[in-house]
Design an enzyme around this catalytic site. Sequence first.
Site, mmCIF file in Angstrom:
data_model
loop_
_atom_site.group_PDB
_atom_site.id
_atom_site.type_symbol
_atom_site.label_atom_id
_atom_site.label_comp_id
_atom_site.label_asym_id
_atom_site.label_seq_id
_atom_site.Cartn_x
_atom_site.Cartn_y
_atom_site.Cartn_z
ATOM 1 N N HIS A 189 -10.349 -7.236 2.156
ATOM 2 C CA HIS A 189 -9.322 -8.108 1.580
ATOM 3 C C HIS A 189 -8.374 -8.508 2.720
ATOM 4 O O HIS A 189 -8.173 -7.739 3.661
ATOM 5 C CB HIS A 189 -8.572 -7.291 0.519
ATOM 6 C CG HIS A 189 -7.576 -8.054 -0.284
ATOM 7 N ND1 HIS A 189 -6.295 -8.291 0.145
ATOM 8 C CD2 HIS A 189 -7.664 -8.629 -1.511
ATOM 9 C CE1 HIS A 189 -5.632 -8.965 -0.787
ATOM 10 N NE2 HIS A 189 -6.450 -9.184 -1.799
ATOM 11 N N ASP A 212 -8.650 1.672 1.355
ATOM 12 C CA ASP A 212 -8.031 0.725 0.427
ATOM 13 C C ASP A 212 -8.653 0.975 -0.944
ATOM 14 O O ASP A 212 -9.795 0.591 -1.194
ATOM 15 C CB ASP A 212 -8.300 -0.702 0.933
ATOM 16 C CG ASP A 212 -7.914 -1.767 -0.082
ATOM 17 O OD1 ASP A 212 -7.585 -1.418 -1.228
ATOM 18 O OD2 ASP A 212 -7.974 -2.962 0.277
ATOM 19 N N GLN A 265 -9.473 -1.291 -5.632
ATOM 20 C CA GLN A 265 -10.516 -1.577 -6.621
ATOM 21 C C GLN A 265 -11.330 -0.341 -7.007
ATOM 22 O O GLN A 265 -12.301 -0.466 -7.754
ATOM 23 C CB GLN A 265 -11.466 -2.663 -6.089
ATOM 24 C CG GLN A 265 -10.803 -3.986 -5.816
ATOM 25 C CD GLN A 265 -10.260 -4.664 -7.074
ATOM 26 O OE1 GLN A 265 -10.556 -4.272 -8.197
ATOM 27 N NE2 GLN A 265 -9.440 -5.681 -6.873
ATOM 28 N N LYS A 319 -3.204 -2.808 -11.049
ATOM 29 C CA LYS A 319 -4.656 -2.932 -11.240
ATOM 30 C C LYS A 319 -5.209 -1.774 -12.079
ATOM 31 O O LYS A 319 -6.378 -1.747 -12.410
ATOM 32 C CB LYS A 319 -5.365 -2.989 -9.883
ATOM 33 C CG LYS A 319 -5.089 -4.294 -9.118
ATOM 34 C CD LYS A 319 -5.893 -4.377 -7.859
ATOM 35 C CE LYS A 319 -5.356 -5.397 -6.886
ATOM 36 N NZ LYS A 319 -5.655 -6.788 -7.272
HETATM 37 N N1 PMP Z 1 -7.272 -4.684 -1.442
HETATM 38 C C1 PMP Z 1 -8.152 -5.048 -2.369
HETATM 39 C C2 PMP Z 1 -9.589 -4.606 -2.244
HETATM 40 C C3 PMP Z 1 -7.739 -5.819 -3.447
HETATM 41 O O1 PMP Z 1 -8.614 -6.182 -4.387
HETATM 42 C C4 PMP Z 1 -6.381 -6.204 -3.532
HETATM 43 C C5 PMP Z 1 -5.880 -7.069 -4.669
HETATM 44 N N2 PMP Z 1 -6.700 -8.151 -4.974
HETATM 45 C C6 PMP Z 1 -5.503 -5.784 -2.539
HETATM 46 C C7 PMP Z 1 -5.990 -5.022 -1.506
HETATM 47 C C8 PMP Z 1 -4.054 -6.133 -2.572
HETATM 48 O O2 PMP Z 1 -3.433 -5.546 -3.670
HETATM 49 P P1 PMP Z 1 -1.936 -5.906 -4.057
HETATM 50 O O3 PMP Z 1 -1.873 -7.415 -4.143
HETATM 51 O O4 PMP Z 1 -1.732 -5.254 -5.375
HETATM 52 O O5 PMP Z 1 -1.059 -5.365 -2.994
#
Ligand code: PMP
Length: 432
Positions: A137, A214, A217, A240
């Site tokens: 991400h 991370d 997910q 999430k």
């Molecule tokens: N890492 C991953 C794998 C994600 O799916 C996400 C959110 N789509 C994030 C980081 C970032 O999360 P947040 O926007 O809640 O900080």
Amino acid sequence: MEKQSRNIPLPFQQGQGGSSVREDFPILEKHIYEKYPLVYLDNAATTQKPRSVVDAMTDEYYNVNANVHRGVHFLSQQATELHEASRETVRKFLNARSTREIVFTRGTTESINLVASCYGEAFMHEGDEVILSEMEHHSNIVSWQLLQARKGIRLRVIPITDEGELRLDEYEKLFSDRTRIVSLTHVSNVLGTVNPMKEIIRIAHEHDVPVLVDGAQSTPHFAVDVQDLDCDFFAFSGHKIYGPTGIGVLYGKEAWLDKIPPYMGGGEMIQNVSFEKTTFNELPYKFEAGTPDYVATTGLAKALDYVSSIGMDNIEKHEQDLTQYAIHRLSEIDGMHVFGPKKNRDAVISFLVRQPGIPETDTSFEHFIHHLDMGTLLDRLGIAVRTGHHCAEPLMHRLGIEGTVRISFALYNTREEVDRLVSAIERVKQMF
Ligand code: PMP
């Protein structure tokens, strides 16, 4: 992790007596455009909130609200107790050794930025390397690029296979005497790939390199045990996993958190301040400058209580069943291309559909229905999906596409909703 069962059946158990978990989520009753019952398949972006989370937060604002930690008065002490009890709930959920290892942040993004910034400050110098992967991400790419701009570090990238799995053979080759940290996603938010994190961490530790996971997910979909993983840092977001927005967690092994400098300066994170010298607070407060979102921490704890009461293993089983069913049903659609691996995948499915009339031999994604068109038309039928690059542009480049349509499941989704999605995709195809 403490497992208590409160006997609330998941959606697939509907009709077997008792109420469905869906009743805990009032938003699922909504009709979109006042016509179609909502089919919410955008859970990887954010999940819906159960009543218990919203009620606890409302109750705290109405009945307890006061700033935490500094007050001698009744309400402040009560709010502090709730806030610190939430930290203990998170500790249990991740099976961390101590609450000193649980830092509240605004979310995964802030947790990753904290590590890149503070670990990078203390342990990385020009020419030092961080190992990432092609499926990260943006939050786990750009945070390191900011450090790169400040300190001249290098990004080393693990390639993926065409199926969307990490090339572990290539991973091993990326280690050098300049490798200082490995920072990888547990589960791909695009492909659903579940990375073999224990093995990845074992290999990194053989090279004396720490690992940041991370977990944005992974935490919503299966049980995570940071001691079993043996990760050095672990990040996740509350929103999430059925919790409120604006709250997240950084787990860090105490030994690392002790060694790295604070992230932001301000109240809470200090012991004593003078113009000559400031000393910092103990863990985890050293990393929590300013008034924390103590109401959101209550909401997060309620969300973790909620999933724990259902049982992460039950949630995993239900979502795996749904994912396999969805892949099976989607594959019945003529021209369907599902991205990602066949096994070891989570409740996230990215796809594109070939335009009718284009021969199967033409595999160029140029002749697929644009993800945005598909998403917009599905929305007109009450189905919420996500379209685009999903904050993973380097992965899109690797796959040779601009974007995908992504569906992602939560504990409240049902096979009937998958059936409605499949019918809706067929309807959209007829419009082309
Ligand atoms: N890492 C991953 C794998 C994600 O799916 C996400 C959110 N789509 C994030 C980081 C970032 O999360 P947040 O926007 O809640 O900080």
